[in-house]
Design an enzyme around this catalytic site. Structure first.
Site, PDB file in Angstrom:
ATOM      1  N   HIS A 139       0.868  -1.186   0.000  1.00 47.45           N
ATOM      2  CA  HIS A 139       0.000   0.000   0.000  1.00 47.45           C
ATOM      3  C   HIS A 139       0.907   1.240   0.000  1.00 47.45           C
ATOM      4  O   HIS A 139       1.983   1.209   0.600  1.00 47.45           O
ATOM      5  CB  HIS A 139      -0.884  -0.031   1.254  1.00 47.45           C
ATOM      6  CG  HIS A 139      -1.848   1.106   1.335  1.00 47.45           C
ATOM      7  ND1 HIS A 139      -1.477   2.355   1.781  1.00 47.45           N
ATOM      8  CD2 HIS A 139      -3.152   1.192   1.008  1.00 47.45           C
ATOM      9  CE1 HIS A 139      -2.528   3.165   1.716  1.00 47.45           C
ATOM     10  NE2 HIS A 139      -3.554   2.484   1.256  1.00 47.45           N
ATOM     11  N   ILE A 171       1.183   3.780   1.655  1.00 50.28           N
ATOM     12  CA  ILE A 171       1.658   4.335   2.929  1.00 50.28           C
ATOM     13  C   ILE A 171       2.835   3.518   3.481  1.00 50.28           C
ATOM     14  O   ILE A 171       3.564   3.987   4.347  1.00 50.28           O
ATOM     15  CB  ILE A 171       0.505   4.389   3.966  1.00 50.28           C
ATOM     16  CG1 ILE A 171       0.827   5.409   5.059  1.00 50.28           C
ATOM     17  CG2 ILE A 171       0.233   3.016   4.569  1.00 50.28           C
ATOM     18  CD1 ILE A 171      -0.300   5.639   6.030  1.00 50.28           C
ATOM     19  N   LYS A 172       3.053   2.329   2.940  1.00 53.55           N
ATOM     20  CA  LYS A 172       4.083   1.439   3.493  1.00 53.55           C
ATOM     21  C   LYS A 172       5.476   1.776   2.935  1.00 53.55           C
ATOM     22  O   LYS A 172       5.613   2.630   2.081  1.00 53.55           O
ATOM     23  CB  LYS A 172       3.702  -0.017   3.206  1.00 53.55           C
ATOM     24  CG  LYS A 172       2.285  -0.388   3.690  1.00 53.55           C
ATOM     25  CD  LYS A 172       2.194  -0.479   5.210  1.00 53.55           C
ATOM     26  CE  LYS A 172       0.800  -0.330   5.773  1.00 53.55           C
ATOM     27  NZ  LYS A 172      -0.189  -1.337   5.499  1.00 53.55           N
ATOM     28  N   ASN A 173       6.495   1.026   3.371  1.00 57.92           N
ATOM     29  CA  ASN A 173       7.877   1.357   2.990  1.00 57.92           C
ATOM     30  C   ASN A 173       8.162   1.186   1.505  1.00 57.92           C
ATOM     31  O   ASN A 173       9.024   1.848   0.964  1.00 57.92           O
ATOM     32  CB  ASN A 173       8.860   0.481   3.761  1.00 57.92           C
ATOM     33  CG  ASN A 173       8.913   0.875   5.209  1.00 57.92           C
ATOM     34  OD1 ASN A 173       7.900   1.278   5.763  1.00 57.92           O
ATOM     35  ND2 ASN A 173      10.069   0.791   5.809  1.00 57.92           N
TER      36      ASN A 173
END
Ligand SMILES: *Cc1c(COP(=O)(O)O)cnc(C)c1O
Length: 386
Positions: free
Chosen positions: A183, A185-187
């Protein structure tokens, strides 16, 4: 102090020029759904995770759900997890008719308290689903020891843990099943997306069926020049296969994620140093007593005074700084109370942290002068609130 004019969000994906070019190539190729690039991305993921098997999905949520199905979680089973996580961790358990059994967290690390897992196990426990909260690995040796002794499966919700290490080993290169999220928002991101890493050929086969209608031949085989147009359906399945557009993004992000994580850790260390003299106002995620590398996915702080949290977050918002309270403990949500009988007071450590936690902006593109501004505003807030 350099002036900061623009809004500083909690997170922002870092998309390279190479990634954009790769996406354009896919768009021009005429093949947008699951195809050669998804296969290539899965190979690259296997390679990144010690040559284990990989299966891409449209999200980590879909991957977690399919993984629980693949290991045979059924109505009447229990699955142990943490209350301090995104709701999908427990939702996928409930969707299969099983019971999420929460085990309280450790107040210092914000992770599930591995020493309390054993007492939550019963004859109908099927699996343990730990979450590496914010990117800090849980005590996997302890968890796998219990799982081995009690013949339980372990599905690690590793949505925060791309590039985290536990005792010198990369999360995903060992253990039972790990599920990563891409997603934005992830790293690392693939737009939306996720992958499951595992060893079992048979379970990988079920994942393949689950993500595409239970059809026993990949879509690529069906529509490529040499594929057959006939197929068989061996079980009902969902439609959660990754597209080549997503894989194109993911392929480049995977090459970049270790460097991006380094930048995240650098910024996280700057926060840590800056907040040392605020220890009477807030705590930070503390180090467990084993060796680890944090992915730097989130930078959570825990305010000592819970009554200040809303004021704290509004103050930062007024000053153009985005924050978020990850997470409301799951046993406090209506569905989990009504369906499973959980109530306030059941998991005091998760509630303590849940009332006080705030995640601060952390992403590779965050400039040091912007971070200094965030730090400055936080210090200002506490001076005002004395
Ligand atoms: C984001 C997240 C997920 C789900 O990821 P998606 O790819 O959005 O489905 C699962 N678990 C945790 C802890 C997460 O933060």
């Amino acid at each position: 102090m350099q002036k900061v004019e623009k809004f500083l969000p909690l997170s922002r994906p870092m998309i390279s020029k190479e990634t954009i070019d790769e996406v354009i190539k896919v768009l021009e190729s005429g093949w947008l759904a699951t195809g050669p690039l998804t296969q290539k991305f899965e190979k690259a993921l296997s390679n990144y995770y010690a040559d284990r098997k990989s299966a891409c999905f449209t999200s980590a949520t879909a991957g977690l759900h399919a993984s629980l199905m693949a290991i045979g979680v059924e109505p009447g089973d229990e699955v142990i997890t943490t209350p301090l996580t995104f709701v999908c961790t427990a939702n996928v358990i409930a969707m299969l008719g099983a019971r999420p059994v929460f085990v309280d967290i450790n107040r210092d690390t914000f992770n599930i308290d591995a020493d309390r897992i054993e007492e939550a196990c019963s004859d109908i426990t099927k699996a343990i689903m730990p979450v590496h909260y914010a990117g800090l690995p849980v005590d996997l040796d302890k968890i796998y020891e219990i799982a081995k002794r009690r013949n339980l499966r372990v599905v690690e919700d590793a949505a925060h843990a791309v590039g985290s290490y536990y005792k010198g080993k990369k999360i995903g290169t060992f253990g039972d099943i790990q599920v990563f999220s891409f997603h934005p928002i992830k790293n690392m991101t693939s737009g939306e997306g996720g992958c499951v890493i595992l060893d079992s050929e048979q379970e990988a086969h079920i994942l393949g069926l689950q993500r595409f209608h239970g059809i026993d031949r990949s879509i690529w085989d069906r529509f490529s020049k040499n594929g057959s147009c006939y197929y068989d359906v061996v079980m009902p399945g969902f439609k959660s296969n990754m597209s080549d557009i997503q894989a194109a993004i993911g392929l480049h992000q995977l090459l970049e994620v270790d460097n991006l994580n380094k930048q995240r850790r650098h910024l996280a260390n700057r926060y840590r140093e800056a907040f040392l003299d605020l220890s009477d106002k807030l705590t930070m995620q503390s180090n467990p007593n084993y060796e680890f590398i944090h992915s730097g996915h989130l930078f959570p702080i825990c305010l000592r005074d819970a009554s200040l949290r809303d004021k704290f977050m509004s103050f930062l918002k007024e000053h153009n700084i985005g924050t978020t309270p990850y997470y409301t403990p799951l046993h406090l949500f209506t569905y989990y109370q009504k369906e499973f009988g959980y109530k306030k007071g059941d998991f005091p450590e998760a509630e303590y942290v849940g009332e006080r936690i705030v995640c601060l902006p952390l992403y590779p593109a965050l400039q040091e002068y912007e971070q200094d501004y965030v730090i400055d505003m936080i210090k200002k807030f506490f001076k005002k609130s004395i």
